[in-house]
Design a protein around this motif. Structure first.
Motif, PDB file in Angstrom:
ATOM      1  N   ARG A 199      19.274  47.870  -0.563  1.00  0.00           N
ATOM      2  CA  ARG A 199      19.385  49.431  -0.519  1.00  0.00           C
ATOM      3  C   ARG A 199      17.674  50.427  -0.720  1.00  0.00           C
ATOM      4  N   ASN A 200      17.268  49.288   0.273  1.00  0.00           N
ATOM      5  CA  ASN A 200      15.850  50.579   0.569  1.00  0.00           C
ATOM      6  C   ASN A 200      14.596  50.818  -0.919  1.00  0.00           C
ATOM      7  N   ILE A 201      14.806  49.779  -1.383  1.00  0.00           N
ATOM      8  CA  ILE A 201      14.268  50.962  -2.757  1.00  0.00           C
ATOM      9  C   ILE A 201      12.993  50.109  -2.501  1.00  0.00           C
ATOM     10  N   GLU A 202      12.212  50.942  -2.897  1.00  0.00           N
ATOM     11  CA  GLU A 202      10.465  50.327  -2.584  1.00  0.00           C
ATOM     12  C   GLU A 202      10.385  49.344  -4.084  1.00  0.00           C
ATOM     13  N   GLN A 203       9.634  48.731  -3.307  1.00  0.00           N
ATOM     14  CA  GLN A 203       9.263  47.351  -4.520  1.00  0.00           C
ATOM     15  C   GLN A 203       7.788  47.364  -5.344  1.00  0.00           C
ATOM     16  N   ASN A 204       7.665  48.161  -6.100  1.00  0.00           N
ATOM     17  CA  ASN A 204       6.489  48.579  -7.882  1.00  0.00           C
ATOM     18  C   ASN A 204       6.352  47.799  -8.185  1.00  0.00           C
ATOM     19  N   THR A 205       5.079  47.750  -8.971  1.00  0.00           N
ATOM     20  CA  THR A 205       4.571  46.974 -10.718  1.00  0.00           C
ATOM     21  C   THR A 205       5.921  47.426 -11.118  1.00  0.00           C
ATOM     22  N   LEU A 206       6.644  48.423 -11.238  1.00  0.00           N
ATOM     23  CA  LEU A 206       7.785  49.478 -11.735  1.00  0.00           C
ATOM     24  C   LEU A 206       8.807  48.729 -11.633  1.00  0.00           C
ATOM     25  N   THR A 207       8.921  48.297 -10.748  1.00  0.00           N
ATOM     26  CA  THR A 207      10.294  47.539 -10.131  1.00  0.00           C
ATOM     27  C   THR A 207       9.998  45.878 -10.556  1.00  0.00           C
ATOM     28  N   ASN A 208       9.374  45.349 -10.155  1.00  0.00           N
ATOM     29  CA  ASN A 208       8.724  44.035 -10.412  1.00  0.00           C
ATOM     30  C   ASN A 208       8.537  43.552 -11.729  1.00  0.00           C
ATOM     31  N   PHE A 209       8.978  44.850 -13.046  1.00  0.00           N
ATOM     32  CA  PHE A 209       8.279  44.694 -14.060  1.00  0.00           C
ATOM     33  C   PHE A 209      10.396  44.531 -14.587  1.00  0.00           C
ATOM     34  N   ALA A 210      10.943  45.530 -14.591  1.00  0.00           N
ATOM     35  CA  ALA A 210      12.410  45.986 -14.593  1.00  0.00           C
ATOM     36  C   ALA A 210      12.794  44.820 -14.453  1.00  0.00           C
ATOM     37  N   ASN A 211      12.851  44.149 -12.759  1.00  0.00           N
ATOM     38  CA  ASN A 211      13.412  42.803 -12.343  1.00  0.00           C
ATOM     39  C   ASN A 211      13.217  41.630 -12.944  1.00  0.00           C
ATOM     40  N   GLY A 212      11.975  41.515 -13.605  1.00  0.00           N
ATOM     41  CA  GLY A 212      11.067  40.545 -14.582  1.00  0.00           C
ATOM     42  C   GLY A 212      11.739  40.220 -15.950  1.00  0.00           C
ATOM     43  N   SER A 213      12.146  41.730 -16.095  1.00  0.00           N
ATOM     44  CA  SER A 213      12.853  41.803 -17.713  1.00  0.00           C
ATOM     45  C   SER A 213      14.430  41.829 -18.228  1.00  0.00           C
ATOM     46  N   VAL A 214      14.503  41.855 -17.223  1.00  0.00           N
ATOM     47  CA  VAL A 214      16.371  41.401 -16.980  1.00  0.00           C
ATOM     48  C   VAL A 214      16.245  40.483 -17.208  1.00  0.00           C
ATOM     49  N   ALA A 215      15.675  39.793 -15.979  1.00  0.00           N
ATOM     50  CA  ALA A 215      15.731  38.513 -15.591  1.00  0.00           C
ATOM     51  C   ALA A 215      15.921  37.131 -16.922  1.00  0.00           C
ATOM     52  N   GLY A 216      14.500  37.697 -17.887  1.00  0.00           N
ATOM     53  CA  GLY A 216      14.643  36.965 -19.168  1.00  0.00           C
ATOM     54  C   GLY A 216      15.350  37.151 -19.841  1.00  0.00           C
ATOM     55  N   VAL A 217      16.291  38.910 -19.616  1.00  0.00           N
ATOM     56  CA  VAL A 217      17.185  39.076 -21.024  1.00  0.00           C
ATOM     57  C   VAL A 217      18.685  37.146 -20.888  1.00  0.00           C
ATOM     58  N   VAL A 218      18.763  37.820 -19.124  1.00  0.00           N
ATOM     59  CA  VAL A 218      19.752  36.788 -18.862  1.00  0.00           C
ATOM     60  C   VAL A 218      19.072  35.040 -19.043  1.00  0.00           C
ATOM     61  N   THR A 219      17.916  34.629 -18.756  1.00  0.00           N
ATOM     62  CA  THR A 219      17.872  33.471 -19.257  1.00  0.00           C
ATOM     63  C   THR A 219      17.476  33.145 -20.257  1.00  0.00           C
ATOM     64  N   THR A 220      17.693  33.877 -21.400  1.00  0.00           N
ATOM     65  CA  THR A 220      17.626  33.344 -22.899  1.00  0.00           C
ATOM     66  C   THR A 220      18.985  33.431 -23.740  1.00  0.00           C
TER      67      THR A 220
END
Length: 302
Positions: A199-220
């Motif tokens: 989707r050509n979404i820019e990868q920056n600190t905010l998206t990295n943090f958000a993706n990591g947080s979502v991954a944390g919820v699913v994992t838990t």
């Protein structure tokens, strides 16, 4: 893992080093919540019920025992996290390279999960089980006998009393947890990044943090029972996986397998963001340094 630089061929040594740096940062910054979660999952002392609110646990320990108590066992976890995350980022990145689509550089969701699971098993065998055993034993011992002076002392005592198998107490539960947790955490994160790339979404600190947080919820939510079993198995006295399952059922019933979920969610949402953001940042710093060294050595050899 697709790095923040979108380099599909992150060198193995860079994955290992960046993963280790990220693991150490994540473990240290989120440790008080890990401490509280472990306290809740251990068997309660008679007449001293453990609060369910993680912030209340942290506050009580701080008031009674001081700030140092909240970091009891932290060194063991940091060392283990450096090794664990170095290994699992290394293996995940290499597996991803082997199975990725040659044109797009992406993996199917199933292969993302399989790559994470493999990395989790390797991490459990090489680093996670013994360091988690020491961390959990230290936290448990601090509220009871207080016979362990440090992580090194605890390792020595456990080794003398039980041999190497004492350090691998809870291996089955830890490996199940690591395999499933790494599959969901790294798989989810990479699935999100692959989706964002299309989707050509820019990868920056905010998206990295958000993706990591979502991954944390699913994992838990997906792996909490394994985490509870692992904690019970790795108490100061230790227990087999079957004994750990039995005590959880006796104490709390089936719901007991999700004990500490709120605390772990608080930690994994935060730590997931920190872990992947730190990893992406570390890759950006280490990769050019490594490339420069390789180029210099190659030039001198020529």
């Amino acid at each position: 893992m697709v790095s923040g630089t979108d380099d599909k061929n992150t060198p193995a040594v860079v994955s290992l080093a960046a993963g280790g740096v990220a693991g150490g940062i994540e473990a240290f910054t989120s440790y008080p919540l890990e401490f509280a979660k472990t306290r809740v999952q251990l068997r309660s002392q008679k007449g001293i019920p453990t609060p369910k609110n993680p912030f209340l646990v942290v506050t009580q320990v701080y008031q009674k025992e001081g700030i140092r108590a909240l970091y009891k066992g932290c060194a063991a976890l940091v060392v283990g996290s450096i090794a664990k995350d170095g290994v699992r980022f290394l293996f995940f990145d290499q597996i991803k390279l082997a199975f990725a689509d040659p044109e797009t550089g992406t993996l199917s969701p199933l292969r993302n999960l399989a790559a994470g699971m493999t990395a989790g098993v390797v991490a459990s065998v090489t680093a996670v089980t013994p360091t988690e055993r020491i961390k959990t034993a230290l936290i448990d011992d601090a509220r009871n006998e207080k016979r362990f002076r440090s992580g090194l002392h605890a390792t020595t005592v456990i080794w003398k009393e039980h041999g190497i198998f004492g350090l691998y107490r809870g291996f089955a539960g830890t490996t199940l947890k690591q395999a499933s947790a790494t599959a969901f955490r790294m798989g989810t994160y990479n699935i999100l990044k692959d989706f964002e790339k299309t989707r050509n979404i820019e990868q920056n600190t905010l998206t990295n943090f958000a993706n990591g947080s979502v991954a944390g919820v699913v994992t838990t939510l997906a792996t909490q029972p394994f985490d509870v079993i692992k904690t019970r198995s790795q108490s100061a006295q230790g227990a087999s996986t079957l004994e750990a399952i039995k005590t959880v059922l006796l104490d709390y019933g089936v719901r007991g397998f999700w004990r500490g979920t709120t605390m772990r969610l608080g930690r994994t949402v935060f730590s997931g963001g920190i872990l992947f953001t730190s990893y992406e940042a570390a890759v950006k710093v280490i990769n050019p340094l490594y490339s420069g060294v390789v180029h210099k050595v190659g030039a001198e050899a020529a």
